[in-house]
Design a protein around this motif. Structure first.
Motif, PDB file in Angstrom:
ATOM      1  N   TYR A 123       0.807  -1.223   0.000  1.00 23.15           N
ATOM      2  CA  TYR A 123       0.000   0.000   0.000  1.00 23.15           C
ATOM      3  C   TYR A 123       0.846   1.281   0.000  1.00 23.15           C
ATOM      4  O   TYR A 123       0.416   2.315   0.488  1.00 23.15           O
ATOM      5  N   ASP A 124       2.063   1.185  -0.542  1.00 26.14           N
ATOM      6  CA  ASP A 124       2.909   2.361  -0.758  1.00 26.14           C
ATOM      7  C   ASP A 124       3.203   3.107   0.542  1.00 26.14           C
ATOM      8  O   ASP A 124       3.148   4.333   0.605  1.00 26.14           O
ATOM      9  N   LEU A 125       3.516   2.352   1.581  1.00 29.96           N
ATOM     10  CA  LEU A 125       3.861   2.927   2.880  1.00 29.96           C
ATOM     11  C   LEU A 125       5.279   2.524   3.292  1.00 29.96           C
ATOM     12  O   LEU A 125       5.609   2.515   4.464  1.00 29.96           O
ATOM     13  N   PHE A 126       6.109   2.216   2.268  1.00 24.90           N
ATOM     14  CA  PHE A 126       7.441   1.677   2.564  1.00 24.90           C
ATOM     15  C   PHE A 126       8.544   2.399   1.796  1.00 24.90           C
ATOM     16  O   PHE A 126       9.618   1.852   1.575  1.00 24.90           O
ATOM     17  N   GLY A 127       8.276   3.632   1.383  1.00 22.92           N
ATOM     18  CA  GLY A 127       9.299   4.412   0.701  1.00 22.92           C
ATOM     19  C   GLY A 127       9.360   4.125  -0.783  1.00 22.92           C
ATOM     20  O   GLY A 127       8.819   3.138  -1.275  1.00 22.92           O
ATOM     21  N   LYS A 128      10.068   4.992  -1.497  1.00 24.37           N
ATOM     22  CA  LYS A 128      10.131   4.882  -2.960  1.00 24.37           C
ATOM     23  C   LYS A 128      11.334   4.074  -3.444  1.00 24.37           C
ATOM     24  O   LYS A 128      11.395   3.676  -4.610  1.00 24.37           O
ATOM     25  N   ASP A 129      12.315   3.849  -2.564  1.00 23.67           N
ATOM     26  CA  ASP A 129      13.493   3.079  -2.980  1.00 23.67           C
ATOM     27  C   ASP A 129      14.109   2.414  -1.757  1.00 23.67           C
ATOM     28  O   ASP A 129      13.613   2.548  -0.629  1.00 23.67           O
ATOM     29  N   ILE A 156      13.042   3.662   6.986  1.00 24.64           N
ATOM     30  CA  ILE A 156      11.748   3.320   7.582  1.00 24.64           C
ATOM     31  C   ILE A 156      11.889   2.106   8.484  1.00 24.64           C
ATOM     32  O   ILE A 156      11.333   2.066   9.592  1.00 24.64           O
ATOM     33  N   GLU A 157      12.648   1.121   8.044  1.00 17.92           N
ATOM     34  CA  GLU A 157      12.857  -0.080   8.851  1.00 17.92           C
ATOM     35  C   GLU A 157      13.604   0.239  10.145  1.00 17.92           C
ATOM     36  O   GLU A 157      13.264  -0.289  11.210  1.00 17.92           O
ATOM     37  N   MET A 158      14.617   1.092  10.070  1.00  6.45           N
ATOM     38  CA  MET A 158      15.375   1.437  11.274  1.00  6.45           C
ATOM     39  C   MET A 158      14.496   2.156  12.293  1.00  6.45           C
ATOM     40  O   MET A 158      14.496   1.826  13.483  1.00  6.45           O
ATOM     41  N   TYR A 159      13.754   3.152  11.826  1.00  7.91           N
ATOM     42  CA  TYR A 159      12.852   3.855  12.738  1.00  7.91           C
ATOM     43  C   TYR A 159      11.811   2.895  13.313  1.00  7.91           C
ATOM     44  O   TYR A 159      11.500   2.929  14.511  1.00  7.91           O
ATOM     45  N   SER A 160      11.275   2.036  12.459  1.00  8.40           N
ATOM     46  CA  SER A 160      10.228   1.113  12.886  1.00  8.40           C
ATOM     47  C   SER A 160      10.739   0.122  13.923  1.00  8.40           C
ATOM     48  O   SER A 160      10.048  -0.177  14.901  1.00  8.40           O
ATOM     49  N   GLU A 161      11.949  -0.385  13.720  1.00  9.39           N
ATOM     50  CA  GLU A 161      12.527  -1.334  14.673  1.00  9.39           C
ATOM     51  C   GLU A 161      12.655  -0.709  16.060  1.00  9.39           C
ATOM     52  O   GLU A 161      12.345  -1.339  17.080  1.00  9.39           O
ATOM     53  N   ARG A 186      16.480   8.032  24.887  1.00  9.16           N
ATOM     54  CA  ARG A 186      17.016   7.224  23.788  1.00  9.16           C
ATOM     55  C   ARG A 186      16.159   7.316  22.523  1.00  9.16           C
ATOM     56  O   ARG A 186      16.708   7.479  21.424  1.00  9.16           O
ATOM     57  N   TYR A 187      14.864   7.194  22.662  1.00  7.85           N
ATOM     58  CA  TYR A 187      13.996   7.058  21.489  1.00  7.85           C
ATOM     59  C   TYR A 187      13.386   8.374  21.002  1.00  7.85           C
ATOM     60  O   TYR A 187      13.556   8.757  19.838  1.00  7.85           O
ATOM     61  N   LEU A 188      12.676   9.078  21.872  1.00  8.42           N
ATOM     62  CA  LEU A 188      11.975  10.284  21.420  1.00  8.42           C
ATOM     63  C   LEU A 188      12.903  11.362  20.862  1.00  8.42           C
ATOM     64  O   LEU A 188      12.540  12.032  19.879  1.00  8.42           O
ATOM     65  N   PRO A 189      14.091  11.571  21.432  1.00  8.80           N
ATOM     66  CA  PRO A 189      14.980  12.598  20.849  1.00  8.80           C
ATOM     67  C   PRO A 189      15.327  12.346  19.387  1.00  8.80           C
ATOM     68  O   PRO A 189      15.518  13.298  18.616  1.00  8.80           O
ATOM     69  N   VAL A 190      15.411  11.090  18.987  1.00  4.16           N
ATOM     70  CA  VAL A 190      15.710  10.764  17.588  1.00  4.16           C
ATOM     71  C   VAL A 190      14.630  11.336  16.676  1.00  4.16           C
ATOM     72  O   VAL A 190      14.914  12.004  15.668  1.00  4.16           O
ATOM     73  N   PHE A 191      13.377  11.096  17.034  1.00  2.00           N
ATOM     74  CA  PHE A 191      12.271  11.534  16.185  1.00  2.00           C
ATOM     75  C   PHE A 191      12.038  13.038  16.293  1.00  2.00           C
ATOM     76  O   PHE A 191      11.678  13.680  15.302  1.00  2.00           O
ATOM     77  N   GLY A 239      10.801  10.537   3.313  1.00  2.36           N
ATOM     78  CA  GLY A 239      10.266  10.677   1.971  1.00  2.36           C
ATOM     79  C   GLY A 239       9.132  11.665   1.783  1.00  2.36           C
ATOM     80  O   GLY A 239       8.520  11.709   0.723  1.00  2.36           O
ATOM     81  N   GLY A 240       8.817  12.446   2.806  1.00  5.35           N
ATOM     82  CA  GLY A 240       7.794  13.465   2.649  1.00  5.35           C
ATOM     83  C   GLY A 240       6.375  12.953   2.534  1.00  5.35           C
ATOM     84  O   GLY A 240       5.484  13.684   2.095  1.00  5.35           O
ATOM     85  N   LYS A 241       6.139  11.687   2.917  1.00  2.00           N
ATOM     86  CA  LYS A 241       4.789  11.140   2.865  1.00  2.00           C
ATOM     87  C   LYS A 241       4.621  10.106   3.978  1.00  2.00           C
ATOM     88  O   LYS A 241       5.603   9.644   4.569  1.00  2.00           O
ATOM     89  N   VAL A 242       3.379   9.762   4.256  1.00  2.00           N
ATOM     90  CA  VAL A 242       3.100   8.802   5.327  1.00  2.00           C
ATOM     91  C   VAL A 242       3.731   7.452   5.004  1.00  2.00           C
ATOM     92  O   VAL A 242       3.630   6.946   3.878  1.00  2.00           O
ATOM     93  N   SER A 243       4.393   6.886   6.008  1.00  2.00           N
ATOM     94  CA  SER A 243       5.012   5.575   5.864  1.00  2.00           C
ATOM     95  C   SER A 243       4.715   4.732   7.103  1.00  2.00           C
ATOM     96  O   SER A 243       4.125   5.214   8.089  1.00  2.00           O
ATOM     97  N   LEU A 244       5.147   3.492   7.055  1.00  2.00           N
ATOM     98  CA  LEU A 244       5.036   2.600   8.203  1.00  2.00           C
ATOM     99  C   LEU A 244       5.607   3.247   9.458  1.00  2.00           C
ATOM    100  O   LEU A 244       5.027   3.149  10.544  1.00  2.00           O
ATOM    101  N   ALA A 245       6.741   3.923   9.333  1.00  2.00           N
ATOM    102  CA  ALA A 245       7.383   4.548  10.490  1.00  2.00           C
ATOM    103  C   ALA A 245       6.484   5.614  11.118  1.00  2.00           C
ATOM    104  O   ALA A 245       6.395   5.726  12.345  1.00  2.00           O
TER     105      ALA A 245
END
Length: 221
Positions: A79-85, A92-97, A129-134, A146-152
């Protein structure tokens, strides 16, 4: 119907909740089959539906998917929530993990006795540890990648709402995250998901805990 999405899990959050969130953002309708007894679980085993004898299980696109991260990645990719490349995807995977790690700490609280020390540990890790990153990422961008909604983005929204349930005011020092959360919860599909009576599950309670323990036959240490 062959194309109907069906979730097999307990009537509670756990590892299925992020899947509910992602399907909601993708605007995919789904049904749920709740495991209430040991027999419900054993039937899935007898039918050969649980590859590693674990839930969540998601029936989708003619497949029976297990492993929550694999399920999330499949839905995000479809559903196009995983980035363009690949570069966007790995971010996205790193943030999600990281977000999944933090949420899993909170999921375990219901199965603990005295949670005082663990809550302090979660609060410390969340704030330092976590919130400062975001917070830093969101200084210059509306979305994480990527400027659009993603899994992260979806997981960050879910995670911050969980944190606020445990620690009122925790986002007080994270204005960018709080603004981000406001933008995400204004998305119509998420707005509906946060209303009473939706398929969003409430915080875990004793009924949920006892059901999980009975179905999976484990005892607290």
């Amino acid at each position: 119907m062959a194309d109907k999405v069906v979730l097999y899990y307990f009537n509670g959050r756990g590892k299925m909740e992020s899947i509910r969130w992602l399907l909601t953002v993708a605007e995919v309708e789904f049904d749920e089959v709740h495991l209430r007894t040991r027999e419900d679980y054993e039937k899935l085993l007898r039918d050969g539906d649980l590859m590693f004898q674990q839930v969540p299980l998601v029936e989708m696109d003619g497949m029976k998917l297990i492993q929550s991260k694999a399920i999330l990645h499949y839905i995000a990719g479809k559903y196009d929530l995983f980035g363009k490349d690949l570069k966007e995807r790995v971010m996205i995977e790193m943030y999600s993990e990281g977000l999944i790690d933090l949420m899993e700490m909170m999921m375990k609280l219901i199965f603990m006795g005295d949670t005082t020390a663990e809550k302090e540990n979660i609060l410390n890790k969340a704030k330092n540890r976590y919130l400062p990153v975001f917070e830093k990422v969101l200084i210059e961008t509306v979305h994480l990648v990527g400027g659009k909604v993603s899994l992260a983005d979806v997981l960050l929204t879910e995670c911050t709402l969980m944190l606020e349930e445990l620690f009122v005011g925790i986002l007080g020092d994270f204005r960018n995250i709080k603004s981000f959360q406001g933008r995400m919860t204004s998305i119509p599909a998420i707005t509906r998901f946060l209303l009473p009576g939706s398929k969003r599950r409430p915080p875990p309670d004793e009924v949920y805990k006892n059901t999980v323990m009975e179905v999976l036959q484990f005892k607290l240490p």
